[in-house]
Design a protein around this motif. Structure first.
Motif, PDB file in Angstrom:
ATOM      1  N   ASN A 115       2.414   2.025  -3.342  1.00  0.00           N
ATOM      2  CA  ASN A 115       1.468   2.479  -4.364  1.00  0.00           C
ATOM      3  C   ASN A 115       0.846   3.838  -4.050  1.00  0.00           C
ATOM      4  O   ASN A 115       0.085   4.359  -4.864  1.00  0.00           O
ATOM      5  N   GLY A 165       2.301   6.621  -4.061  1.00  0.00           N
ATOM      6  CA  GLY A 165       2.848   7.581  -5.012  1.00  0.00           C
ATOM      7  C   GLY A 165       2.087   7.651  -6.319  1.00  0.00           C
ATOM      8  O   GLY A 165       2.231   8.616  -7.080  1.00  0.00           O
ATOM      9  N   ASP A 166       1.267   6.650  -6.607  1.00  0.00           N
ATOM     10  CA  ASP A 166       0.486   6.638  -7.849  1.00  0.00           C
ATOM     11  C   ASP A 166      -0.801   7.452  -7.751  1.00  0.00           C
ATOM     12  O   ASP A 166      -1.501   7.614  -8.740  1.00  0.00           O
ATOM     13  N   ILE A 167      -1.128   7.942  -6.569  1.00  0.00           N
ATOM     14  CA  ILE A 167      -2.341   8.741  -6.394  1.00  0.00           C
ATOM     15  C   ILE A 167      -2.120  10.102  -7.055  1.00  0.00           C
ATOM     16  O   ILE A 167      -1.176  10.817  -6.711  1.00  0.00           O
ATOM     17  N   PRO A 168      -2.974  10.472  -8.011  1.00  0.00           N
ATOM     18  CA  PRO A 168      -2.766  11.754  -8.702  1.00  0.00           C
ATOM     19  C   PRO A 168      -3.089  12.939  -7.784  1.00  0.00           C
ATOM     20  O   PRO A 168      -3.992  12.876  -6.955  1.00  0.00           O
ATOM     21  N   TYR A 221       0.834  -1.206   0.000  1.00  0.00           N
ATOM     22  CA  TYR A 221       0.000   0.000   0.000  1.00  0.00           C
ATOM     23  C   TYR A 221       0.868   1.255   0.000  1.00  0.00           C
ATOM     24  O   TYR A 221       0.607   2.201  -0.745  1.00  0.00           O
ATOM     25  N   ARG A 258      -2.403  12.412  -0.922  1.00  0.00           N
ATOM     26  CA  ARG A 258      -1.498  11.334  -0.499  1.00  0.00           C
ATOM     27  C   ARG A 258      -1.208  11.333   0.998  1.00  0.00           C
ATOM     28  O   ARG A 258      -0.578  10.406   1.496  1.00  0.00           O
ATOM     29  N   THR A 293      -0.543   7.826   3.128  1.00  0.00           N
ATOM     30  CA  THR A 293       0.834   7.658   3.607  1.00  0.00           C
ATOM     31  C   THR A 293       0.852   7.421   5.109  1.00  0.00           C
ATOM     32  O   THR A 293       1.561   6.524   5.597  1.00  0.00           O
ATOM     33  N   GLU A 343       1.381  19.698  -5.010  1.00  0.00           N
ATOM     34  CA  GLU A 343       2.622  18.972  -4.747  1.00  0.00           C
ATOM     35  C   GLU A 343       3.297  19.452  -3.466  1.00  0.00           C
ATOM     36  O   GLU A 343       3.863  18.653  -2.715  1.00  0.00           O
TER      37      GLU A 343
END
Length: 159
Positions: free
Chosen positions: A23, A25-28, A20, A41, A45, A34
């Motif tokens: 992955n 980091g794949d959340i847009p 988990y 994220r 996290t 940013e």
């Protein structure tokens, strides 16, 4: 070396936390998020870290003597119900687009309640339909649109 069910569960949750966390980091992110202190994220996290730390601590702490062996943990369970519920979930996934959210959810809940032991038809139907419609209404109040399904559109066009 034998592993008891507590250590096995902790190991599974540690693997889940790692997968988990990798992955997340794949959340847009939305444009400009940013550098924001709280974004899409942040909670995933934190959840991955908390799950990883707790499961790691469970792994390194001394074993619970009452936990028993891993093979004893799975004895006496009703595996037939597990298989039926898994089949119902697959059925739900395949029928949600064609039957729509309310009908497929009500059928899934009726099958699940029946599998878990409820046998009174009026309780099965009223509870399942009520929960499905209440959840559908709540989601529509929140602005989340779920299609009533291809069957609804077919019936409304042919009526």
């Amino acid at each position: 070396m034998s592993i008891n069910r507590d250590k096995f569960g902790a190991l599974l949750f540690l693997c889940l936390a790692l997968v988990y966390g990798l992955n997340v980091g794949d959340i847009p992110l939305l444009f400009g998020d940013e550098d924001a202190p709280f974004n899409a994220r942040t909670l995933p996290t934190a959840l991955a870290w908390i799950l990883g730390v707790v499961s790691f601590v469970q792994l390194v702490l001394p074993a619970n003597q009452e936990a028993g062996s891993l093979s004893n943990a799975f004895r006496g369970l009703k595996w037939g119900r597990v298989v039926v519920l898994a089949v119902l979930m697959v059925f739900y996934g395949f029928t949600i687009k064609s039957l729509g959210f309310p009908l497929s959810t009500a059928l899934f809940l009726i099958g699940g309640f029946y599998t878990l032991g409820e046998r009174r038809p009026h309780v099965l139907i009223i509870t399942a339909v009520g929960v499905a419609l209440a959840f559908w209404g709540l989601l529509s109040l929140l602005g989340i649109y779920l299609q009533p399904g291809d069957l609804f559109y077919w019936i409304s066009n042919n009526a």
